[in-house]
Design a protein around this motif. Structure first.
Motif, PDB file in Angstrom:
ATOM      1  N   ASP A   1     -20.617 -56.438 158.232  1.00 42.71           N
ATOM      2  CA  ASP A   1     -21.798 -55.777 157.741  1.00 42.71           C
ATOM      3  C   ASP A   1     -21.678 -54.626 156.761  1.00 42.71           C
ATOM      4  O   ASP A   1     -22.459 -54.497 155.814  1.00 42.71           O
ATOM      5  N   LEU A   2     -20.470 -54.230 156.875  1.00 40.90           N
ATOM      6  CA  LEU A   2     -19.958 -53.011 155.767  1.00 40.90           C
ATOM      7  C   LEU A   2     -19.359 -53.803 154.581  1.00 40.90           C
ATOM      8  O   LEU A   2     -19.286 -52.956 153.643  1.00 40.90           O
ATOM      9  N   ASN A   3     -18.888 -54.759 154.688  1.00 42.16           N
ATOM     10  CA  ASN A   3     -18.386 -55.501 153.575  1.00 42.16           C
ATOM     11  C   ASN A   3     -16.920 -54.717 153.205  1.00 42.16           C
ATOM     12  O   ASN A   3     -16.606 -54.535 152.026  1.00 42.16           O
ATOM     13  N   VAL A   4     -16.194 -54.145 154.049  1.00 41.03           N
ATOM     14  CA  VAL A   4     -14.830 -53.316 153.875  1.00 41.03           C
ATOM     15  C   VAL A   4     -13.880 -53.945 155.145  1.00 41.03           C
ATOM     16  O   VAL A   4     -14.183 -54.258 155.979  1.00 41.03           O
ATOM     17  N   PRO A   5     -12.689 -53.648 154.584  1.00 39.38           N
ATOM     18  CA  PRO A   5     -11.700 -53.879 155.627  1.00 39.38           C
ATOM     19  C   PRO A   5     -11.334 -52.861 156.889  1.00 39.38           C
ATOM     20  O   PRO A   5     -11.795 -51.665 156.176  1.00 39.38           O
ATOM     21  N   ILE A   6     -11.014 -53.079 157.844  1.00 39.91           N
ATOM     22  CA  ILE A   6     -10.839 -52.084 158.926  1.00 39.91           C
ATOM     23  C   ILE A   6      -9.222 -52.093 159.452  1.00 39.91           C
ATOM     24  O   ILE A   6      -8.887 -53.327 159.556  1.00 39.91           O
ATOM     25  N   LEU A   7      -8.823 -50.986 159.368  1.00 38.37           N
ATOM     26  CA  LEU A   7      -7.365 -50.741 159.898  1.00 38.37           C
ATOM     27  C   LEU A   7      -7.677 -49.944 161.394  1.00 38.37           C
ATOM     28  O   LEU A   7      -8.025 -48.772 161.538  1.00 38.37           O
ATOM     29  N   SER A   8      -7.285 -50.672 162.505  1.00 36.67           N
ATOM     30  CA  SER A   8      -7.363 -50.009 163.913  1.00 36.67           C
ATOM     31  C   SER A   8      -5.980 -49.629 164.497  1.00 36.67           C
ATOM     32  O   SER A   8      -5.367 -50.574 164.428  1.00 36.67           O
ATOM     33  N   VAL A   9      -6.077 -48.405 164.744  1.00 38.46           N
ATOM     34  CA  VAL A   9      -4.435 -47.831 165.080  1.00 38.46           C
ATOM     35  C   VAL A   9      -4.418 -48.235 166.458  1.00 38.46           C
ATOM     36  O   VAL A   9      -5.196 -47.724 167.563  1.00 38.46           O
ATOM     37  N   ASP A  10      -3.214 -48.773 167.046  1.00 39.20           N
ATOM     38  CA  ASP A  10      -2.853 -48.915 168.317  1.00 39.20           C
ATOM     39  C   ASP A  10      -1.642 -47.612 168.677  1.00 39.20           C
ATOM     40  O   ASP A  10      -0.886 -47.907 168.552  1.00 39.20           O
ATOM     41  N   TYR A  11      -2.417 -46.590 168.933  1.00 39.42           N
ATOM     42  CA  TYR A  11      -1.776 -45.521 169.123  1.00 39.42           C
ATOM     43  C   TYR A  11      -0.924 -45.453 170.333  1.00 39.42           C
ATOM     44  O   TYR A  11      -1.315 -46.310 171.219  1.00 39.42           O
ATOM     45  N   SER A  12       0.093 -44.626 170.487  1.00 43.21           N
ATOM     46  CA  SER A  12       0.817 -44.616 171.867  1.00 43.21           C
ATOM     47  C   SER A  12       0.006 -44.108 172.902  1.00 43.21           C
ATOM     48  O   SER A  12      -1.000 -43.489 172.870  1.00 43.21           O
ATOM     49  N   LEU A  13       0.329 -44.891 174.154  1.00 42.24           N
ATOM     50  CA  LEU A  13      -0.440 -44.805 175.421  1.00 42.24           C
ATOM     51  C   LEU A  13       0.290 -43.633 176.227  1.00 42.24           C
ATOM     52  O   LEU A  13       1.442 -43.916 176.527  1.00 42.24           O
ATOM     53  N   ALA A  14      -0.635 -42.687 176.866  1.00 44.09           N
ATOM     54  CA  ALA A  14       0.054 -41.827 178.115  1.00 44.09           C
ATOM     55  C   ALA A  14       0.182 -42.766 179.348  1.00 44.09           C
ATOM     56  O   ALA A  14      -1.054 -43.746 179.327  1.00 44.09           O
ATOM     57  N   PRO A  15       0.717 -42.319 180.398  1.00 47.00           N
ATOM     58  CA  PRO A  15       1.588 -41.324 180.345  1.00 47.00           C
ATOM     59  C   PRO A  15       3.031 -41.746 179.860  1.00 47.00           C
ATOM     60  O   PRO A  15       3.953 -40.932 179.865  1.00 47.00           O
ATOM     61  N   GLU A  16       3.091 -42.941 179.642  1.00 48.09           N
ATOM     62  CA  GLU A  16       4.673 -43.639 178.993  1.00 48.09           C
ATOM     63  C   GLU A  16       5.009 -42.676 177.490  1.00 48.09           C
ATOM     64  O   GLU A  16       5.941 -42.266 177.432  1.00 48.09           O
ATOM     65  N   ALA A  17       3.863 -42.458 176.907  1.00 45.92           N
ATOM     66  CA  ALA A  17       3.948 -41.660 175.629  1.00 45.92           C
ATOM     67  C   ALA A  17       2.822 -40.336 175.821  1.00 45.92           C
ATOM     68  O   ALA A  17       1.792 -40.534 175.385  1.00 45.92           O
ATOM     69  N   PRO A  18       3.618 -39.251 176.256  1.00 41.04           N
ATOM     70  CA  PRO A  18       2.969 -37.948 176.551  1.00 41.04           C
ATOM     71  C   PRO A  18       2.191 -37.372 175.150  1.00 41.04           C
ATOM     72  O   PRO A  18       2.665 -37.787 174.210  1.00 41.04           O
ATOM     73  N   PHE A  19       1.160 -36.694 175.451  1.00 41.05           N
ATOM     74  CA  PHE A  19       0.462 -35.833 174.509  1.00 41.05           C
ATOM     75  C   PHE A  19       1.602 -34.986 173.823  1.00 41.05           C
ATOM     76  O   PHE A  19       2.669 -34.305 174.903  1.00 41.05           O
ATOM     77  N   PRO A  20       1.713 -34.875 172.628  1.00 42.00           N
ATOM     78  CA  PRO A  20       0.733 -35.317 171.416  1.00 42.00           C
ATOM     79  C   PRO A  20       1.177 -36.381 170.601  1.00 42.00           C
ATOM     80  O   PRO A  20       1.030 -36.794 169.766  1.00 42.00           O
ATOM     81  N   ARG A  21       1.990 -37.294 171.325  1.00 44.51           N
ATOM     82  CA  ARG A  21       2.675 -38.387 170.733  1.00 44.51           C
ATOM     83  C   ARG A  21       1.555 -39.359 169.866  1.00 44.51           C
ATOM     84  O   ARG A  21       1.834 -39.787 169.137  1.00 44.51           O
ATOM     85  N   ALA A  22       0.326 -39.558 170.754  1.00 51.30           N
ATOM     86  CA  ALA A  22      -0.469 -40.366 170.085  1.00 51.30           C
ATOM     87  C   ALA A  22      -1.191 -39.754 168.753  1.00 51.30           C
ATOM     88  O   ALA A  22      -1.563 -40.596 167.890  1.00 51.30           O
ATOM     89  N   LEU A  23      -1.289 -38.307 168.857  1.00 48.85           N
ATOM     90  CA  LEU A  23      -1.929 -37.800 167.711  1.00 48.85           C
ATOM     91  C   LEU A  23      -1.092 -37.848 166.465  1.00 48.85           C
ATOM     92  O   LEU A  23      -1.334 -37.623 165.246  1.00 48.85           O
TER      93      LEU A  23
END
Length: 399
Positions: free
Chosen positions: A377-399
């Motif tokens: 619909d937007l006619n643009v590519p999208i980059l979706s980030v698979d950030y790190s997940l808690a609790p294995e990767a605690p805050f603020p690793r995902a950020l």
């Protein structure tokens, strides 16, 4: 509508309902329900009188807590909006009752239960306002968060835990949102409480999902039961429950079904970006650049996994450099022929997407369906980030 007008209308319509009920002729079976309804209206009036000065106080100061003048938003504003939404719903419901309570087809019991649910919600919002008032008074002027790591935080948590939140997930679910969102929210909550009922049984994720489907009916017809069960789940079940629930959409069966129903994207490739800093030029001034560093919290620099989705194959998206970054899931190109590919020019825009899941569950795979539609619909590519997940990767690793 100004909040003073809203609360004046609340007092007026509650009085109208009480007056209409006093003048109606109720049969013996409706006497108790009529008395309950009049009692609820008086409770709502009392809540309204207590809440209005609190709302007035917040509206005079909440602008001090905005990010800036162009971004009028913070938690105090949100709380005021939610309270006003609740009051407006009560006004609308009360007007209906005042106009129809003497009719032959008026369902007294049903309307009593409905208005009682909103009265409970207003009562809990009143408690939240008092709690927010304490935070406002104890924190420094213009500071959303307490600088004191001690008693205020513990007191806030204890007060919040003691609240009865079931009313927000029963009949009142989603009152603060657009009506178009409410069916979706109901589906999510019903699915969650049904899944929670069968959690820890000896079933796979798909097995629990199937079993939950057969037990969900009672939560559809009984909103109060749904609200109580949701409150129980959110207070008692562990982090693994949330991971299991949200990751059901990551299973092969669900992924296959969503891919069948979704738009076709010529590019759907998962990539691993090396743990190296990036220097990106600013669009406003290409002579200037901004540095983007890899995540380093807790255990040092690490790679970042991303998913590139593009409805149209664009220049560079099938390059050897890009494909060298592809993850084991592998690139997915839906092309008519590999020898004569038609590539579009570079896109002037790129949408950066961060998937839901509360930083504890899901990946971009769960969100492919609508991301493909967005790209089309937007006619643009999208980059979706698979950030790190808690609790294995605690805050603020995902950020």
């Amino acid at each position: 509508m100004d909040h003073k007008e809203v609360f004046a209308a609340l007092q007026s319509v509650c009085s109208e309902v009480i007056l209409a009920l006093n003048g109606s002729v109720s049969n013996s079976s409706n006497v108790d329900a009529t008395d309950r309804l009049k009692g609820v209206m008086k409770q709502i009036q009392e809540h309204g009188r207590a809440v209005e000065p609190l709302i007035t106080g917040f509206t005079t100061v909440y602008h001090h807590y905005d990010l800036d003048a162009q971004t009028p938003g913070n938690g105090y504003r949100t709380l005021v909006k939610v309270v006003q939404s609740c009051v407006i719903h009560i006004i609308q419901k009360a007007r209906y009752i005042a106009s129809n309570c003497t009719g032959a087809f008026f369902r007294m019991d049903h309307n009593v239960v409905e208005i009682e649910a909103y009265c409970s919600a207003l009562c809990q919002l009143r408690a939240l306002l008092y709690l927010a008032q304490i935070i406002l008074n104890d924190n420094a002027h213009g500071q959303l968060y307490s600088q004191d790591e001690g008693g205020l935080r513990e007191r806030f948590v204890q007060e919040y835990i003691s609240m009865h939140k079931a009313c927000f997930y029963g009949r009142c679910l989603g009152f603060q949102f657009s009506p178009s969102l409410r069916p979706f929210l109901q589906t999510v909550v019903i699915s969650m409480v049904s899944f929670g009922e069968n959690y820890k049984k000896q079933q796979t994720g798909i097995g629990m999902a199937a079993l939950s489907f057969f037990t969900s009916g009672k939560y559809v017809v009984d909103p109060e039961l749904r609200g109580k069960e949701f409150e129980r789940i959110t207070q008692n079940l562990d982090m693994q429950f949330w991971k299991t629930f949200w990751n059901v959409t990551e299973s092969g069966l669900f992924s296959s079904l969503t891919r069948i129903a979704s738009s076709v994207a010529q590019v759907n490739v998962t990539l691993t970006v090396p743990a190296e800093g990036l220097s990106l030029p600013l669009a406003s001034d290409p002579n200037l650049s901004v540095a983007v560093n890899p995540p380093v919290a807790h255990w040092g620099p690490g790679p970042v996994n991303v998913r590139l989705i593009s409805h149209t194959l664009r220049q560079g998206q099938d390059s050897a450099e890009l494909l060298a970054l592809s993850r084991p899931e592998g690139p997915q190109f839906s092309l008519p022929g590999s020898s004569n590919r038609q590539t579009a020019p570079l896109s002037p825009c790129l949408v950066i997407h961060f998937h839901g899941g509360g930083f504890v569950a899901q990946t971009s795979k769960s969100h492919e369906n609508y991301l493909k539609s967005w790209s089309k619909d937007l006619n643009v590519p999208i980059l979706s980030v698979d950030y790190s997940l808690a609790p294995e990767a605690p805050f603020p690793r995902a950020l």
